[in-house]
Each structure stands twice: as structure tokens, then as C-alpha cells.
Scaffold this active site. Structure first.
Site, PDB file in Angstrom:
ATOM      1  N   SER A 196      44.322  59.814  32.327  1.00 57.26           N
ATOM      2  CA  SER A 196      45.590  60.407  32.755  1.00 57.26           C
ATOM      3  C   SER A 196      46.277  59.762  33.941  1.00 57.26           C
ATOM      4  CB  SER A 196      45.385  61.879  33.087  1.00 57.26           C
ATOM      5  OG  SER A 196      45.455  62.625  31.917  1.00 57.26           O
ATOM      6  N   LYS A 241      49.618  66.037  42.297  1.00 55.73           N
ATOM      7  CA  LYS A 241      49.641  66.598  40.936  1.00 55.73           C
ATOM      8  C   LYS A 241      49.400  68.099  41.026  1.00 55.73           C
ATOM      9  CE  LYS A 241      47.501  65.772  36.356  1.00 55.73           C
ATOM     10  NZ  LYS A 241      46.514  64.969  35.616  1.00 55.73           N
ATOM     11  N   SER A 273      48.267  62.464  31.574  1.00 52.55           N
ATOM     12  CA  SER A 273      48.912  63.720  31.934  1.00 52.55           C
ATOM     13  C   SER A 273      49.550  63.705  33.322  1.00 52.55           C
ATOM     14  CB  SER A 273      47.895  64.865  31.885  1.00 52.55           C
ATOM     15  OG  SER A 273      46.875  64.660  32.853  1.00 52.55           O
TER      16      SER A 273
HETATM   17  N1  GLN Z   1      45.040  62.279  27.065  1.00 51.32           N
HETATM   18  C1  GLN Z   1      43.781  62.818  27.476  1.00 51.32           C
HETATM   19  C2  GLN Z   1      43.682  64.268  27.119  1.00 51.32           C
HETATM   20  O1  GLN Z   1      44.660  64.799  26.734  1.00 51.32           O
HETATM   21  C3  GLN Z   1      43.558  62.537  28.918  1.00 51.32           C
HETATM   22  C4  GLN Z   1      43.805  63.674  29.823  1.00 51.32           C
HETATM   23  C5  GLN Z   1      43.358  63.427  31.237  1.00 51.32           C
HETATM   24  O2  GLN Z   1      42.819  62.377  31.582  1.00 51.32           O
HETATM   25  N2  GLN Z   1      43.506  64.453  32.039  1.00 51.32           N
HETATM   26  O3  GLN Z   1      42.678  64.872  27.161  1.00 51.32           O
END
Ligand code: GLN
Length: 485
Positions: A169, A70, A145
């Protein structure tokens, strides 16, 4: 013979028997990426293989096995964009601890993957660099994400990838793309070199197509390297290996608590509920004792997560100011305009929205009503977690109420996007480990997963239980139809 669906375990055997070479494996992944990533859009950059192969060990848990990283994790010399304009041309100056560990275990970081800007989002649509699509249906999001990392593995571009979790995410896109995604106990994996979003929540985790592969890669990256670099990361023995306990059976008398107020929450679709019921039946047949429990603090978790993650993001993102890192506005003429214009032009809308919310919840006069209350709610969640895990060994719950949505479906409704964290963020707030495991397909033919949660540091139990389910079901052998890409 190599196929896009060859698992790490199978690759190991092929490599050991010298039926394939490291070069052939890398070339196979390159060719596959060249052929399909135009449609999927998972990859940001391919890494310099001379550098990578010079750094990697020749033996180890994942020797000669390529994976995708990532792009919020530092790989020395490579671009680390966080899928943001503000870091678009930033090159990492050092290797994250997880990357050092990948090298030490012989692994090959092949390239970087797309994400929501600074890992903030649930669909990968908030990337400033490119759009990633779900390999099962290119009209749908992969989830986020870590959408690029998950879509790449689901589409057969590599057998494993690293993602990061702050609020779900890895598990959300893994469930939506039909692969296995794990979120380790907070502190199992070092955060050194992971771009901070919400530091009290962030963890690096793994995506792979099978539970065994996931356990193997997590074993490779777990543990700290230097306590000064992440004081919250744990020291582990050199022989730490989560694949040891994978027998196909569950622990005798395993008690699974099914989170009733999650499975039967408002908005849960009937087909997802049916898949969860089938998965529970499999656990019952394996000998688990199923009980239905109420996790009352789960209902506070999305709001609590919303406040804490934004508050922490606000301070973590303060460093991107046009001076030390990344983009500087050419229009800037003095210190103030350097800050203002670089940040205005460099950050995307959702990141700005979060910075504003974070400042608001922390500001004098509002911190008591928001930030401190959120911290108190988090303490309640931890207390409930402790109580519940004295009664059951694992918790079972959905990852999402519905399958992956159509691209653009949340474009006018950021709150709807934020609600994607509803089932996932509780475990990030309490710090426990969790894993999303594929459990079949919804009525529209999209994959879905469930998640199980374990007590702190009980990764062994978590993976053993996930593996037993996987071995009793066919889902890990189902892959998207590449001819449609
Ligand atoms: N959807 C969550 C956010 O936008 C999770 C993001 C994550 O786990 N990095 O904060």
C-alpha cells in the site's frame, strides 16, 4: 524561498539559517493544500495546530517539518476514520507510537489523508469519504491504499507522509505517483496506534520525494516505545539514523538479483520493462553485479496474501460492532440487530467481501484447504527468501506491470484490483524491507518506479543502494504540472 518541491533536507537548511520560520512553513503547506486539494482530494482533516505545536519538541531529526498522516493512524483528539462510515465520527483517544516519535523528533503532523477503507484496496477508490486522484493525471487513480498520503506528497502539499503497508500500500501508489515509498522490516516500526488490518503483515512506512527524506523520516519513527504496546517492535539505539550511510556510492561488489519471473511475467507492459532495463543499466554503471534469478514462491504470493490478509482482517474487524467504537445503527433494537445493522450499514462492499472470505477460509472444513495451506506457502516463501539472500544482497523487481489505471477501470472486476498485489505482497509475507524508487515515465506520460528488497533489518543497505540510483538519475526532480490541477 519555499516551493512545493522543497525537500526536507533543503527545508532544514532554510530553517537553520532562519530564512523561514515554522509558522511560515505550516502556512505554506496550508495555502498549497487550500489551492490544490480540491482537485486532488488527498486530505481528510487538517489537525489542530495549537495542540500539535504544544506537543512537539523544538529540536530533533525532523524539527519543524510538516507531514501528512494516513487516517488509520491515531493522532490524539483528531478524527481517525479509516475512510469508513463505521468510524466516520470516531476521535482517537491517544497518539500512536509513530506519532509520539514524530513529536519527540520535532515533526509536525499537519493533517490526515485518504485511504481505501481500512487500508483494503489498491487504488484509494474504496474510501467511503472521498475520491483521491493522481496529481499527474486527474483521470487516473493514485494507487492505494495509502493514496492520499502519496498524492499529497507528490502534489507538493508536504514533504513527507506516513502510510501503512500490509501488501504493498505504500510502494504501489509511490510508484504510480513518482515518489519514494518504503516498507520497513516487519518489527522495525511499532504498530501501536495503527488500526490493525492483517497484524502479521502490517507496518507503518514513509513516503517522500527523495530517498534521503524518506530515510530521515523512517529513522524518526523507527523503534519501539514500550514493548507491551507492540511486542514485535524492535528496540533501537537513540542515534539510529539511516541517512548516515547515504554517500551516493553503492557497497563494493553489491550483488543484485533481478527477479526474472517478475520482470518477464505475463502482462508486464513493454514500456515498464524498458524502464526497468534502464534502471538496471544505471546499477551496472554504478558497479553492481547483476544476476538473473527465479523467485519461484513469488508466484504463490498473491493467492497466499489474499487468504492470510482476509483471515486476519476478519478477526481484526470484529471489534467494530456498533457497541464499543463508532457507528451504531439507529434502527437497532436488540443486541443482534445492533451488530448486524451497524456492520451492514457501516462497512463498505469490499470490506464486507473480505470479512466473508476471511470467515470462509478460517471456517471448520475449509481452514485446512485454505488458511493452513496459505501458512505453509508462507513458510516456503520465507525459506526461499533466506536461500536467495545468501546468494545476492538485494532483489530487484517491478512494483506494477502498468502505470496507474483510469478511475473506475476496475469497478466491475475486484479480482483485477487484487492482482495489483502481485509483485508487492511477497515481501510483506516474508517480512523483509523494500523501497520503491521512481525510474521514469511510461508511454502515456505517467511515472513508474521499481523496487528493491533487502534482507531483514538491512534498511541501511537498502537506502544506500536506492540513494545511489537516485543521485545518478533525474527522476526525483520531476513533478506534476500544478497548472493542470
Ligand atoms: N492491495 C492490498 C490489499 O488490498 C494491499 C493493502 C495494504 O497494503 N494495506 O489488501
Amino acid at each position: 524561498m519555499l516551493s512545493p518541491w522543497t525537500t526536507i533536507r533543503e527545508l532544514r537548511a532554510l530553517l537553520d539559517r532562519k530564512e523561514v520560520s515554522q509558522e511560515e512553513v505550516i502556512q505554506f503547506c496550508y495555502d498549497h493544500i487550500a489551492r490544490y486539494d480540491g482537485a486532488v482530494g488527498a486530505i481528510i482533516d487538517l489537525f489542530d495546530m495549537k495542540q500539535v505545536t504544544a506537543k512537539k519538541a523544538t529540536t530533533g531529526l525532523i524539527a519543524d517539518i510538516p507531514g501528512i498522516i494516513k487516517n488509520n493512524i491515531s493522532v490524539q483528539g483528531e478524527r481517525m476514520t479509516c475512510a469508513s462510515r463505521i468510524l466516520e465520527n470516531y476521535h482517537a483517544t491517544y497518539d500512536a507510537t509513530v506519532i509520539q516519535k514524530i513529536y519527540a523528533q520535532g515533526g509536525i503532523p499537519l493533517g490526515s489523508s485518504n485511504l481505501d477503507e481500512f487500508a483494503m484496496g489498491s487504488s484509494c477508490e474504496y474510501s467511503a469519504l472521498k475520491l483521491t486522484k493522481n496529481p499527474w493525471d486527474l483521470t487516473r487513480v493514485p494507487g492505494g491504499s495509502s493514496g492520499g498520503s502519496i498524492a499529497a506528497v507528490a502534489a507538493g502539499m508536504a514533504p513527507w507522509s506516513l502510510g501503512s503497508e500490509t501488501g504493498g500500500s505504500i510502494r504501489l501508489p509511490a510508484a504510480w505517483c513518482g515518489i519514494v515509498g518504503s516498507k520497513p522490516t516487519y518489527g522495525l516500526v511499532s504498530r501501536f496506534g495503527l488500526t490493525a488490518y492483517g497484524s502479521s503483515l502490517d507496518q507503518v512506512g514513509v513516503a517522500a520525494r527523495t530517498v534521503y527524506d524518506n530515510a530521515l523520516v523512517l529513522s524518526a519513527i523507527a523503534g519501539r516505545e514500550n514493548p507491551v504496546r507492540d511486542a514485535t517492535a524492535r528496540e533501537l539505539s537513540a542515534s539510529y539514523n539511516l541517512t548516515d550511510g547515504l554517500t551516493g556510492a553503492i557497497q563494493k561488489g553489491l550483488r543484485i538479483g533481478v527477479v526474472d519471473n517478475a520482470v518477464n511475467a505475463v502482462g508486464m507492459s513493454d514500456d515498464v520493462k524498458a524502464l526497468l532495463a534502464q534502471a538496471l543499466k544505471v546499477y551496472e554503471d554504478l558497479g553492481a553485479q547483476i544476476s538473473w534469478i527465479k523467485l519461484s514462491t513469488m508466484e504463490l504470493s498473491a493467492a497466499t496474501y489474499f487468504i492470510i490478509s482476509r483471515a486476519e482482517a476478519t478477526s481484526n474487524l470484529a471489534r467494530f460492532d456498533g457497541i464499543r467504537y463508532g457507528y451504531r445503527s439507529p434502527q437497532a433494537s436488540d443486541l443482534n440487530s445492533t451488530y448486524t445493522l451497524s456492520r451492514t450499514e457501516g462497512f463498505g462492499d469490499d470490506v464486507k467481501r473480505r470479512i466473508m472470505i476471511g470467515n470462509y477460509v478460517l471456517s471448520h472444513g475449509h481452514a485446512d484447504a485454505f488458511y493452513r495451506r496459505a501458512c505453509a506457502a508462507r513458510a516456503q516463501m520465507r525459506a526461499e527468501a533466506e536461500k536467495i539472500f545468501a546468494e545476492v544482497d538485494l532483489l530487484f523487481m517491478p512494483v506494477a506491470a502498468q502505470s496507474a489505471f483510469i478511475l473506475g477501470a476496475c469497478a466491475d472486476n475486484p479480482l483485477q484490483m487484487d492482482l495489483c498485489d502481485y509483485f508487492t505482497s511477497w515481501v510483506n509475507l516474508v517480512g523483509n524491507p523494500a523501497i520503491a524508487v521512481p525510474c521514469g515515465f511510461t508511454a502515456n506520460g505517467m511515472p513508474m518506479g521499481f523496487q528493491i528488497l533487502a534482507p531483514h533489518w538491512q534498511e541501511r543497505l537498502l537506502f544506500q543502494s536506492a540513494y545511489a540510483y537516485e543521485q545518478a538519475t533525474p527522476w526525483h526532480t520531476k513533478h506534476p504540472d500544478l497548472n493542470r490541477l
